[in-house]
Design an enzyme around this catalytic site. Structure first.
Site, PDB file in Angstrom:
ATOM      1  N   GLY A   1       0.793  -1.044   0.119  1.00 44.58           N
ATOM      2  CA  GLY A   1      -0.155   0.223   0.004  1.00 44.58           C
ATOM      3  C   GLY A   1       0.801   1.348  -0.019  1.00 44.58           C
ATOM      4  O   GLY A   1       1.970   1.193   0.297  1.00 44.58           O
TER       5      GLY A   1
ATOM      6  N   GLN B   1       3.000   9.950   2.176  1.00 43.76           N
ATOM      7  CA  GLN B   1       4.320   9.315   2.054  1.00 43.76           C
ATOM      8  C   GLN B   1       5.256   9.914   1.008  1.00 43.76           C
ATOM      9  O   GLN B   1       6.558   9.542   1.025  1.00 43.76           O
ATOM     10  CB  GLN B   1       4.216   7.665   1.778  1.00 43.76           C
ATOM     11  CG  GLN B   1       3.435   7.142   3.178  1.00 43.76           C
ATOM     12  CD  GLN B   1       3.167   5.861   3.071  1.00 43.76           C
ATOM     13  OE1 GLN B   1       2.451   5.300   2.353  1.00 43.76           O
ATOM     14  NE2 GLN B   1       4.173   5.145   3.681  1.00 43.76           N
TER      15      GLN B   1
ATOM     16  N   CYS C   1       5.956  -0.438   7.544  1.00 51.29           N
ATOM     17  CA  CYS C   1       5.464   0.957   6.699  1.00 51.29           C
ATOM     18  C   CYS C   1       6.811   1.132   5.883  1.00 51.29           C
ATOM     19  O   CYS C   1       7.793   1.078   6.243  1.00 51.29           O
ATOM     20  CB  CYS C   1       5.038   1.867   7.833  1.00 51.29           C
ATOM     21  SG  CYS C   1       4.649   3.280   6.966  1.00 51.29           S
ATOM     22  N   LEU C   2       6.440   1.589   4.680  1.00 54.53           N
ATOM     23  CA  LEU C   2       7.516   2.149   3.784  1.00 54.53           C
ATOM     24  C   LEU C   2       8.182   3.347   4.542  1.00 54.53           C
ATOM     25  O   LEU C   2       9.520   3.577   4.133  1.00 54.53           O
ATOM     26  CB  LEU C   2       7.066   2.170   2.474  1.00 54.53           C
ATOM     27  CG  LEU C   2       6.726   1.152   1.771  1.00 54.53           C
ATOM     28  CD1 LEU C   2       5.990   1.407   0.405  1.00 54.53           C
ATOM     29  CD2 LEU C   2       7.712   0.021   1.488  1.00 54.53           C
TER      30      LEU C   2
ATOM     31  N   HIS D   1      -4.412   1.348   7.655  1.00 53.58           N
ATOM     32  CA  HIS D   1      -3.216   1.808   7.797  1.00 53.58           C
ATOM     33  C   HIS D   1      -2.764   2.879   6.764  1.00 53.58           C
ATOM     34  O   HIS D   1      -2.319   4.054   7.303  1.00 53.58           O
ATOM     35  CB  HIS D   1      -2.090   0.577   7.471  1.00 53.58           C
ATOM     36  CG  HIS D   1      -0.729   1.103   7.355  1.00 53.58           C
ATOM     37  ND1 HIS D   1       0.262   0.720   8.125  1.00 53.58           N
ATOM     38  CD2 HIS D   1      -0.018   1.931   6.400  1.00 53.58           C
ATOM     39  CE1 HIS D   1       1.528   1.020   7.863  1.00 53.58           C
ATOM     40  NE2 HIS D   1       1.287   1.714   6.670  1.00 53.58           N
ATOM     41  N   GLU D   2      -3.385   3.001   5.548  1.00 53.26           N
ATOM     42  CA  GLU D   2      -3.231   3.982   4.587  1.00 53.26           C
ATOM     43  C   GLU D   2      -4.080   5.306   4.878  1.00 53.26           C
ATOM     44  O   GLU D   2      -3.600   6.600   4.675  1.00 53.26           O
ATOM     45  CB  GLU D   2      -3.784   3.661   3.274  1.00 53.26           C
ATOM     46  CG  GLU D   2      -3.011   2.467   2.582  1.00 53.26           C
ATOM     47  CD  GLU D   2      -1.346   2.505   2.897  1.00 53.26           C
ATOM     48  OE1 GLU D   2      -0.725   3.639   3.013  1.00 53.26           O
ATOM     49  OE2 GLU D   2      -0.743   1.058   2.993  1.00 53.26           O
TER      50      GLU D   2
ATOM     51  N   HIS E   1      -2.435   7.238   7.235  1.00 53.12           N
ATOM     52  CA  HIS E   1      -1.322   8.203   6.862  1.00 53.12           C
ATOM     53  C   HIS E   1      -1.993   9.612   6.174  1.00 53.12           C
ATOM     54  O   HIS E   1      -1.532  10.464   6.498  1.00 53.12           O
ATOM     55  CB  HIS E   1      -0.801   7.658   5.568  1.00 53.12           C
ATOM     56  CG  HIS E   1       0.349   6.857   5.766  1.00 53.12           C
ATOM     57  ND1 HIS E   1       1.529   7.217   6.276  1.00 53.12           N
ATOM     58  CD2 HIS E   1       0.542   5.311   5.559  1.00 53.12           C
ATOM     59  CE1 HIS E   1       2.341   6.361   6.596  1.00 53.12           C
ATOM     60  NE2 HIS E   1       1.723   5.075   5.917  1.00 53.12           N
TER      61      HIS E   1
END
Ligand code: GNR
Ligand code: NI
Length: 178
Positions: A46, A51, A101-102, A143-144, A147
Site C-alpha cells: 500500500g 508518504q 511501513c515504507l 493503515h493507509e 497516513h
C-alpha cells in the site's frame, strides 16, 4: 510514469493531514499511476500520497497474492486498488496484525485494527467505489487512511513502546539519513 521519493520517519511532513480531492482530474490520475509504480518498486502492499510528500487524500493498494513473485522487483500488479477520498463507512471486530511501513523502514510490530471494514470513496475515474475487506486488505486500508491523518502505525503502539521505538528510529535516521 515516474518513481517518487518515499519520506521516512521522523520527516515532519508525515504528520500533516491530507486535503480532500475536489475533482479526480488528470493530475490526480498521474499521481495514482506514479504511486503504483513507486509502491511496486518498493515492494509494498500500500502507499498513501503523504508518504510521497503530496497532501491529497489518495491511497493505492495491492494486497493480492504475491506468492511466486519473490525476488521480482518491481512486483507485478495482482489486485491494484486506488481510492480517492477514502472513508471507513463501517467496521467490526478486532484483529492484531504485524505491520510494517515504507516510511518506517526496518521496524515491524503488532497493531490492533478493525477486522472487517467497508471503505467508500472514488476510483481513478472519479466514480463512487465501495470495498468490503478483511484480513490484510482491511488492515492495509486502515493503515493507509491513517497516513491521510498524519498517523503512523508506531503512533498506535503503547506509550512505553513509542518512546523506545521512536528514539531508536530517530537515532538511526541521523546515522543513515534517507
Ligand atoms: O508494505 C506494507 N506492508 C504492510 C504490512 C502490514 C500492514 C500494513 C502494511 S502497509 C505497508 C506499505 C505502507 O507503508 N503503506 O503506507
Ligand atoms: Ni505506511
Amino acid at each position: 510514469m515516474a518513481l517518487l521519493d518515499i519520506l521516512t520517519y521522523p520527516d515532519p511532513r508525515l504528520k500533516n493531514r491530507a486535503e480532500t480531492v475536489a475533482s479526480v482530474d488528470d493530475s490526480v490520475r498521474r499521481l495514482i499511476d506514479d504511486m503504483f509504480e513507486t509502491m511496486y518498486q518498493a515492494e509494498g502492499v500500500g502507499l498513501a500520497a503523504p508518504q510521497v510528500g503530496v497532501l491529497k487524500r489518495v491511497i493505492v493498494l495491492d494486497c493480492g497474492d504475491r506468492s511466486g513473485s519473490e525476488g521480482i522487483a518491481p512486483l507485478p500488479p495482482v489486485q491494484p486498488i486506488a481510492v480517492v477520498n477514502p472513508v471507513v463507512e463501517s467496521s467490526e471486530g478486532c484483529v492484531a496484525w504485524q505491520e510494517g511501513c515504507l516510511s518506517v523502514p526496518g521496524y515491524t510490530d503488532e497493531v490492533e485494527r478493525s477486522a472487517r471494514v467497508i471503505v467508500t470513496g472514488l476510483n481513478r475515474e472519479g466514480e463512487p467505489l465501495s470495498i468490503e475487506a478483511e484480513q490484510l486488505l482491511a488492515v492495509c486500508l486502515q493503515h493507509e487512511i491513517d497516513h491521510l491523518e498524519g498517523t503512523l502505525f508506531v503512533d498506535r503502539l503503547s506509550r512505553l513502546k513509542q518512546t523506545m521505538v521512536k528514539k531508536r528510529l530517530k537515532r538511526k535516521s541521523v546515522e543513515a539519513p534517507a
